[in-house]
Design an enzyme around this catalytic site. Structure first.
Site, short mmCIF file in Angstrom:
data_model
loop_
_atom_site.label_atom_id
_atom_site.label_comp_id
_atom_site.label_asym_id
_atom_site.label_seq_id
_atom_site.Cartn_x
_atom_site.Cartn_y
_atom_site.Cartn_z
N GLU A 31 -32.88 81.92 -6.76
CA GLU A 31 -34.28 82.31 -6.60
C GLU A 31 -35.12 81.73 -7.74
OE1 GLU A 31 -34.64 86.57 -6.19
OE2 GLU A 31 -33.22 86.63 -4.52
N GLU A 38 -39.16 83.37 1.86
CA GLU A 38 -39.07 84.77 2.32
C GLU A 38 -40.44 85.43 2.30
OE1 GLU A 38 -35.86 87.04 0.61
OE2 GLU A 38 -36.59 88.91 1.50
O1 KIV Z 1 -29.46 87.89 -0.01
C1 KIV Z 1 -29.93 87.59 1.10
O2 KIV Z 1 -29.55 88.13 2.14
C2 KIV Z 1 -31.00 86.59 1.16
C3 KIV Z 1 -31.67 86.36 2.48
C4 KIV Z 1 -32.65 87.45 2.72
C5 KIV Z 1 -32.28 85.03 2.58
O3 KIV Z 1 -31.32 85.99 0.18
#
Ligand code: KIV
Length: 272
Positions: free
Chosen positions: A123, A190
């Site tokens: 991220e 997201e």
């Molecule tokens: O951890 C997860 O499930 C994610 C998705 C929402 C893309 O990062």
């Protein structure tokens, strides 16, 4: 759910790039264990994400922050054993890559060596660029993740839609380009406005996978527990439920309990 594909060849990062070029949408779901991974893989999923959402849906934590690298490695190695075709990407968990790029590379290497997965997801934009570049230079495919970033939930304070304001939207677009330049093979967006996601997907050569980001991107991802209705209390607008497993499993377990109590189970054919 998509049909079983006749093509038994493994999905690669290169194949995802070709799918974007050909306008073929990419279907991605999360998986955390062997049995579910095997079902999703056989059903034709292109990409399986061992998401740090395991912290929520597998371990019952409120956020994704508590899950550890060792726990992610356990989930990912279980998933890999169930997969023949899908590309498997593993989230680098909170606290394992934000410190510095060496720490980030060590975390990514542990995932690749100890699980057999095919890439990692991280991220952040310019804040993690050094780490992304270093991991990519080591030959490890990296998927970026912008928009709502659950590992930063205490910075935002809420899970509402991100980048609605022009300033944040421009930063997101600029971060997306930086991640592509740093060598990310794809990007998750997201919970951002569909118009912005479409703009990002149109500006990048790498595939952009959306969750709550509309239909103008190159593919979609959902948390499997949400789309199968195991997490009945979670109702965001972007979620389409394909099953109501919470109810179905409750019903089946209720029937089992009743059968045991009434001495109906096991019957003569179900014993030796
Ligand atoms: O951890 C997860 O499930 C994610 C998705 C929402 C893309 O990062």
């Amino acid at each position: 759910m998509s049909a079983v594909s006749g093509d038994s060849k493994r999905i690669t990062t290169h194949k995802l790039q070709e799918m974007k070029k050909a306008g073929e949408k990419i279907a991605m779901l999360t998986a955390y264990d062997f049995s579910m991974a095997r079902i999703l893989d056989r059903a034709g999923i292109d990409v399986l994400l061992v998401g740090d959402s395991a912290s929520n849906v597998m371990a019952g934590h409120e956020t994704t922050l508590p899950i550890t690298l060792d726990q992610m490695i356990y989930h990912a190695s279980s998933v890999i054993r169930g997969v023949q075709k899908a590309l498997v990407v593993v989230d680098l968990p909170f606290g394992t890559y934000q410190g510095n790029s060496k720490e980030a590379l060590n975390s990514a290497i542990r995932i690749m060596k100890e699980t057999g997965a095919h890439g990692v997801k991280m991220e952040g934009g310019d804040e993690v660029l050094d780490s992304v570049s270093r991991i990519v230079r080591a030959g490890i495919p990296v998927m970026g993740h912008l928009g709502l970033m659950p590992q930063s939930i205490y910075k935002y304070g809420t899970y509402t839609v991100r980048a609605k304001e022009e300033k944040e939207a421009e930063k997101l677009l600029s971060d997306a380009k930086l991640l592509q330049e740093a060598g990310c093979f794809s990007l998750v967006l997201e919970k951002i406005p569909a118009s912005l996601a479409t703009r990002v997907a149109g500006s990048l050569e790498i595939p952009v996978i959306g969750i709550g980001a509309g239909n103008g991107v190159d593919g979609q991802v959902l948390v499997t527990h949400d789309m199968l209705g195991l997490t009945y209390e979670f109702h965001p607008r972007f979620l389409r439920r394909y099953l109501n497993l919470f109810e179905e499993i409750s019903h089946a377990v209720g029937a089992y309990v009743q059968d045991v109590k009434s001495r109906d189970f096991p019957n003569e054919k179900e014993q030796y």
